[in-house]
Every structure is written in C-alpha cells, then in structure tokens.
Scaffold this motif. Structure first.
Motif, short mmCIF file in Angstrom:
data_model
loop_
_atom_site.label_atom_id
_atom_site.label_comp_id
_atom_site.label_asym_id
_atom_site.label_seq_id
_atom_site.Cartn_x
_atom_site.Cartn_y
_atom_site.Cartn_z
N VAL A 1 45.63 36.85 47.61
CA VAL A 1 46.57 37.96 47.63
C VAL A 1 45.78 39.26 47.69
O VAL A 1 44.80 39.43 46.95
N ASP A 2 46.17 40.17 48.58
CA ASP A 2 45.54 41.49 48.67
C ASP A 2 46.14 42.42 47.62
O ASP A 2 47.36 42.57 47.56
N VAL A 3 45.26 43.03 46.82
CA VAL A 3 45.74 43.99 45.82
C VAL A 3 44.60 44.93 45.45
O VAL A 3 43.48 44.49 45.18
N GLY A 4 44.86 46.22 45.44
CA GLY A 4 43.87 47.21 45.03
C GLY A 4 42.57 47.14 45.81
O GLY A 4 41.52 47.40 45.26
N GLY A 5 42.64 46.79 47.09
CA GLY A 5 41.44 46.68 47.90
C GLY A 5 40.64 45.41 47.67
O GLY A 5 39.52 45.27 48.16
N LEU A 6 41.22 44.47 46.92
CA LEU A 6 40.54 43.21 46.62
C LEU A 6 41.38 42.02 47.10
O LEU A 6 42.58 42.13 47.27
N GLN A 7 40.72 40.88 47.26
CA GLN A 7 41.37 39.60 47.56
C GLN A 7 41.30 38.77 46.28
O GLN A 7 40.21 38.57 45.73
N VAL A 8 42.44 38.29 45.80
CA VAL A 8 42.50 37.52 44.55
C VAL A 8 43.09 36.15 44.85
O VAL A 8 44.17 36.05 45.44
N SER A 9 42.38 35.09 44.44
CA SER A 9 42.90 33.74 44.61
C SER A 9 42.70 32.96 43.31
O SER A 9 41.84 33.29 42.49
N LEU A 10 43.50 31.92 43.13
CA LEU A 10 43.48 31.11 41.91
C LEU A 10 42.61 29.89 42.11
O LEU A 10 42.80 29.12 43.06
N SER A 11 41.62 29.70 41.23
CA SER A 11 40.74 28.53 41.28
C SER A 11 41.27 27.40 40.41
O SER A 11 41.31 26.25 40.83
N SER A 12 41.64 27.73 39.14
CA SER A 12 42.12 26.69 38.24
C SER A 12 42.98 27.28 37.13
O SER A 12 42.90 28.45 36.82
N VAL A 13 43.79 26.39 36.56
CA VAL A 13 44.64 26.73 35.42
C VAL A 13 44.48 25.63 34.39
O VAL A 13 44.67 24.45 34.70
N THR A 14 44.10 26.00 33.17
CA THR A 14 44.04 25.03 32.07
C THR A 14 44.95 25.52 30.95
O THR A 14 45.53 26.61 31.05
N GLN A 15 45.04 24.76 29.87
CA GLN A 15 45.85 25.18 28.73
C GLN A 15 45.32 26.46 28.10
O GLN A 15 46.08 27.25 27.54
N ASP A 16 44.01 26.67 28.17
CA ASP A 16 43.38 27.80 27.49
C ASP A 16 43.07 29.00 28.37
O ASP A 16 42.98 30.12 27.88
N ALA A 17 42.86 28.77 29.69
CA ALA A 17 42.39 29.87 30.54
C ALA A 17 42.78 29.66 31.99
O ALA A 17 43.14 28.56 32.41
N VAL A 18 42.70 30.75 32.74
CA VAL A 18 42.85 30.68 34.19
C VAL A 18 41.56 31.20 34.81
O VAL A 18 40.89 32.05 34.24
N GLN A 19 41.23 30.64 35.96
CA GLN A 19 40.02 31.08 36.66
C GLN A 19 40.43 31.56 38.05
O GLN A 19 41.11 30.83 38.78
N ILE A 20 40.03 32.79 38.37
CA ILE A 20 40.38 33.36 39.67
C ILE A 20 39.11 33.79 40.39
O ILE A 20 38.06 33.99 39.78
N GLN A 21 39.22 33.90 41.71
CA GLN A 21 38.17 34.43 42.55
C GLN A 21 38.61 35.83 43.00
O GLN A 21 39.76 35.99 43.44
N VAL A 22 37.73 36.79 42.88
CA VAL A 22 38.02 38.17 43.30
C VAL A 22 36.92 38.60 44.25
O VAL A 22 35.74 38.47 43.93
N SER A 23 37.32 39.09 45.43
CA SER A 23 36.32 39.54 46.40
C SER A 23 36.78 40.82 47.06
O SER A 23 37.96 41.16 47.05
N ARG A 24 35.82 41.51 47.66
CA ARG A 24 36.10 42.75 48.40
C ARG A 24 36.42 42.41 49.82
O ARG A 24 35.97 41.51 50.39
#
Length: 108
Positions: A85-108
C-alpha cells in the motif's frame, strides 16, 4: 582536470554514503533496515508504534491476515500476500501476523 576528477568521485561517494545513512535514520530495536527497505515488528497492543524511514507507524488492529495501521497520519489496511500500500511516500506490505506482533516491510 585530472586532479578534479578524483575529487568529484570522492564527493559523489560521500554524498551517496550520507544519503544511505539518512535513509536508515529512525531504525531502532524493532526495525531492521537495508539501504531503502526496512522490516518492522510492531507489538499487537493498543498504541504500539515505531518510527521507520522518518515516518511513525502505529498498530490499530489485526485479524489472522489483515492489519490496520496508522502510517504518517493515514489509516491503512495491509493483507498478507497482497500488494504493498502506498502511504506517505512509502510502500507498506504485511509479512506476518502472530498473536504477539505484526511484521511489515516498508520501502521507499
């Protein structure tokens, strides 16, 4: 002219190094960065947030495959396995979701 040529190369190399370091600014314990991309881990708790590439990302909610985040003041939803997803000049994607945390990738 031969003397100025190496100086230009050195100046260009220094400028590239400074730019690279600038892109890494904001990377902390929950952020692992390369030159222009970061892997971000955010706790699944209310108001958990992290600053990455000069932008704040806050956890809002999650289910098994979709996460809602507030990035750069905009609320977005990212789904595992789908395009960034494009937001604030960045690309954000979801890598994983667990009970405790989420992991995302953020790139320019």
């Amino acid at each position: 002219m031969l003397i100025s040529m190496p100086r230009r190369r050195i100046a260009a190399a220094l400028a590239s190094a400074v730019l690279g370091l600038g892109l890494l600014t904001g990377c902390g314990d929950d952020v692992s960065c390369g030159l222009d991309q970061c892997t971000v881990t955010i706790a699944r708790e209310t108001n958990a947030s992290v600053e990455v590439l000069g932008v704040e990302a806050k956890f809002v909610s999650a289910d098994d495959s979709t996460v809602t985040l507030d990035v750069a003041g905009e609320q977005i939803q990212v789904t595992k396995g789908q395009q960034a997803v494009d937001v604030g000049g960045l690309q954000v994607s979801l890598s994983s979701v667990t009970q405790d945390a989420v992991q995302i990738q953020v790139s320019r």
